[in-house]
Motif scaffolding. Structure first.
Motif, PDB file in Angstrom:
ATOM      1  N   ALA A 153       0.845  -1.200   0.000  1.00 21.18           N
ATOM      2  CA  ALA A 153       0.000   0.000   0.000  1.00 21.18           C
ATOM      3  C   ALA A 153       0.876   1.244   0.000  1.00 21.18           C
ATOM      4  O   ALA A 153       1.532   1.543   0.985  1.00 21.18           O
ATOM      5  N   GLY A 154       0.902   1.920  -1.149  1.00 19.20           N
ATOM      6  CA  GLY A 154       1.652   3.170  -1.240  1.00 19.20           C
ATOM      7  C   GLY A 154       3.012   2.996  -1.888  1.00 19.20           C
ATOM      8  O   GLY A 154       3.751   2.063  -1.568  1.00 19.20           O
ATOM      9  N   LEU A 155       3.318   3.902  -2.800  1.00 24.72           N
ATOM     10  CA  LEU A 155       4.655   3.941  -3.402  1.00 24.72           C
ATOM     11  C   LEU A 155       5.570   4.741  -2.471  1.00 24.72           C
ATOM     12  O   LEU A 155       5.448   4.641  -1.260  1.00 24.72           O
TER      13      LEU A 155
ATOM     14  N   VAL B  35       1.027  -3.508  -6.125  1.00 21.66           N
ATOM     15  CA  VAL B  35       1.147  -2.223  -5.435  1.00 21.66           C
ATOM     16  C   VAL B  35      -0.082  -1.388  -5.747  1.00 21.66           C
ATOM     17  O   VAL B  35      -0.461  -1.249  -6.917  1.00 21.66           O
ATOM     18  N   VAL B  36      -0.720  -0.849  -4.684  1.00 26.19           N
ATOM     19  CA  VAL B  36      -1.843   0.073  -4.887  1.00 26.19           C
ATOM     20  C   VAL B  36      -1.438   1.445  -4.359  1.00 26.19           C
ATOM     21  O   VAL B  36      -0.731   1.559  -3.363  1.00 26.19           O
ATOM     22  N   ASN B  37      -1.879   2.478  -5.059  1.00 28.64           N
ATOM     23  CA  ASN B  37      -1.467   3.836  -4.695  1.00 28.64           C
ATOM     24  C   ASN B  37      -2.605   4.806  -4.959  1.00 28.64           C
ATOM     25  O   ASN B  37      -3.249   4.747  -6.013  1.00 28.64           O
TER      26      ASN B  37
ATOM     27  N   THR C 239       2.824  -5.844 -10.441  1.00 31.56           N
ATOM     28  CA  THR C 239       1.581  -5.178 -10.842  1.00 31.56           C
ATOM     29  C   THR C 239       1.404  -3.901 -10.019  1.00 31.56           C
ATOM     30  O   THR C 239       1.585  -3.921  -8.796  1.00 31.56           O
ATOM     31  N   VAL C 240       1.061  -2.795 -10.672  1.00 30.31           N
ATOM     32  CA  VAL C 240       0.841  -1.520  -9.973  1.00 30.31           C
ATOM     33  C   VAL C 240      -0.516  -0.961 -10.381  1.00 30.31           C
ATOM     34  O   VAL C 240      -0.841  -0.884 -11.569  1.00 30.31           O
TER      35      VAL C 240
END
Length: 479
Positions: free
Chosen positions: A22-24, A44-46, A66-67
């Motif tokens: 969670a978060g870059l 990755v989720v942002n 995967t982003v």
């Protein structure tokens, strides 16, 4: 203090495990890379989808990660673990969904803790509302003076993942931990730890002072040797009493007064240890002189005592405490003496971005012409002004929320002259320093201790402090 040892299942690898990061940003990108390298299937989720995020996403996607940009709320299907950036609030929909699905959430500190090798360096951990960075840097300086391989890591300097997984070998780590990081680090167990102080801060994130204090108190869980607390701040001692620690772990206090047994303190200008000595009821060990602390302001002496307590808990000799404190140099904009002009000292404590830090700074000088103001972040100023009123020669107020300080001064220090500057352009600081010079008398200190954040007028507190120093130099050149 309770007694008990917590064991947790530490995964030896993440092969085939579906992990959502969670978060870059500073912690998310390295966490994603580390997990991917260990065989995890990483998504990755942002929340954001700006140019910087797209650049980081491209870097990770090139590795096969995967982003999802602009979608930090949805829990990816099949997620078995979330590793979050420390700043993400616990009430985000992603975490609520994880709770319902029984998916654990770790922070980058938790990930680093679980990835340590069997011979990993122990952690000496520091938290508190104010003084964390200075204390950790003092601690690292003391440990180095003892000949130990160490680094200041965590919420400062080297990232914990780099420290834990890098090639460099350490004997011990000096670890700064924020309340955010501690919230997401359930299995962290330090060798020894300190909570320096507690004052309302980040309550919008934690939800309440009780929740904030509880997250700070996590630093004591499972401590092996010492839980160091601030005698002057009962909340820190209460957290020690509530902590579940290993058998034999001791509560060690630090105080600016004469120390009792199992405490470190100050006697006639000497920092002394009555905790890590034989027959502590009768004996004390001299560690350093107050003049060895740079600068020797009261709150900084408290930081030094806390650092000394952790170092002594690790077995560091007294001479290394003195040598480490002498070698320490504070960061810029932390009660930094800029210049003396016409018998008046000009001091930059732009880092005092909340009322607790400003109170400590104001307690270090007398009489003071105080430059204050900025973004209040929901703070109130009555207690600060009431405690500091007798020290004030005058006040110069800047920034968006200066009216809150002006009103507190009117209530608690009506005799103190106040200059209220409306302008918010880059020349405002020069005018503020000029007005402060007019109010000051020989022997006074003009102190920039804003008690507020800086982003209404400046990029950050560093730029604000630089503007103050430049204004002082300009006045000096024209004198």
């Amino acid at each position: 203090m309770g007694s008990g040892q917590v064991t947790s299942s530490v995964p030896s690898d993440f092969q085939g495990k579906h992990v959502t990061v969670a978060g870059l940003g500073v912690s998310g990108v390295p966490a994603a890379k580390v997990l991917h390298a260990r065989g995890a299937i990483v998504t990755v989720v942002n929340d954001g989808d700006d140019a910087r995020a797209r650049e980081q996403a491209a870097e990770l996607e090139a590795l096969g990660i995967t982003v999802r940009l602009g979608d930090g709320a949805t829990l990816p299907e099949g997620t078995e673990l979330i590793v979050t950036a420390p700043g993400w609030k616990p009430d985000k929909p992603l975490f609520l969904a994880a709770g319902k699905a029984g998916v654990p959430v770790w922070g980058d500190v938790e990930l680093a803790w679980r990835l340590r090798g069997p011979d990993a360096a122990p952690w000496l951990a520091v938290t508190g509302t104010n003084g964390k960075t200075t204390t950790v840097q003092m601690l690292a300086s003391i440990l180095k003076a003892a000949g130990l391989r160490t680094a200041a890591v965590g919420n400062i300097g080297v990232s914990l993942l780099d420290a834990v997984l890098g090639e460099e070998q350490y004997d011990v780590l000096a670890v700064e931990l924020s309340s955010y990081q501690l919230h997401w680090a359930p299995s962290l167990r330090a060798h020894s730890a300190v909570v320096l102080n507690l004052a309302p801060d980040h309550l919008d994130w934690h939800g309440s002072m009780e929740a904030y204090a509880a997250d700070k108190g996590r630093i004591y869980e499972g401590n092996r040797v010492a839980c160091v607390y601030n005698v002057a701040d009962k909340l820190t001692e209460d957290l020690v009493r509530e902590a579940d620690v290993e058998e034999g772990c001791r509560a060690i206090g630090f105080t600016l007064g004469t120390p009792g047994p199992s405490q470190l303190g100050v006697v006639e200008g000497i920092l002394v240890d009555r905790a890590f000595v034989e027959d502590r009821h009768k004996n004390a060990q001299e560690l350093a002189e107050v003049s060895d602390v740079n600068p020797p302001a009261p709150h900084n002496i408290a930081n030094a005592l806390a650092a000394a307590g952790l170092a002594r808990a690790f077995g560091v000799p007294a001479k290394a405490v003195r040598d480490g404190l002498r070698a320490f140099r504070p960061d810029a904009h932390r009660i930094a003496h800029v210049a003396d002009l016409d018998g008046v000292a000009y001091v930059d404590d732009s880092k005092a971005t909340n009322t607790h830090a400003a109170e400590a700074s104001l307690a270090a000088y007398e009489p003071i012409v105080w430059i204050a103001g900025g973004l209040a972040k929901g703070a109130t100023f009555d207690e600060l002004v009431a405690k500091s009123a007798k020290r004030l020669r005058g006040a110069v107020l800047i920034g968006a929320d200066r009216a809150l300080i002006r009103e507190a001064l009117a209530r608690h220090a009506p005799e103190v002259p106040v200059v209220d500057l409306e302008r918010t352009d880059t020349g405002a600081m020069l005018q503020a320093v000029t007005e402060a010079k007019r109010l000051a008398q020989p022997g006074d200190t003009v102190l920039l201790a804003p008690a507020c954040a800086s982003m209404d007028m400046f990029t950050n507190y560093n730029q604000r402090g630089d503007a103050f120093a430049a204004a002082v130099r300009e006045l000096g050149a024209g004198a």
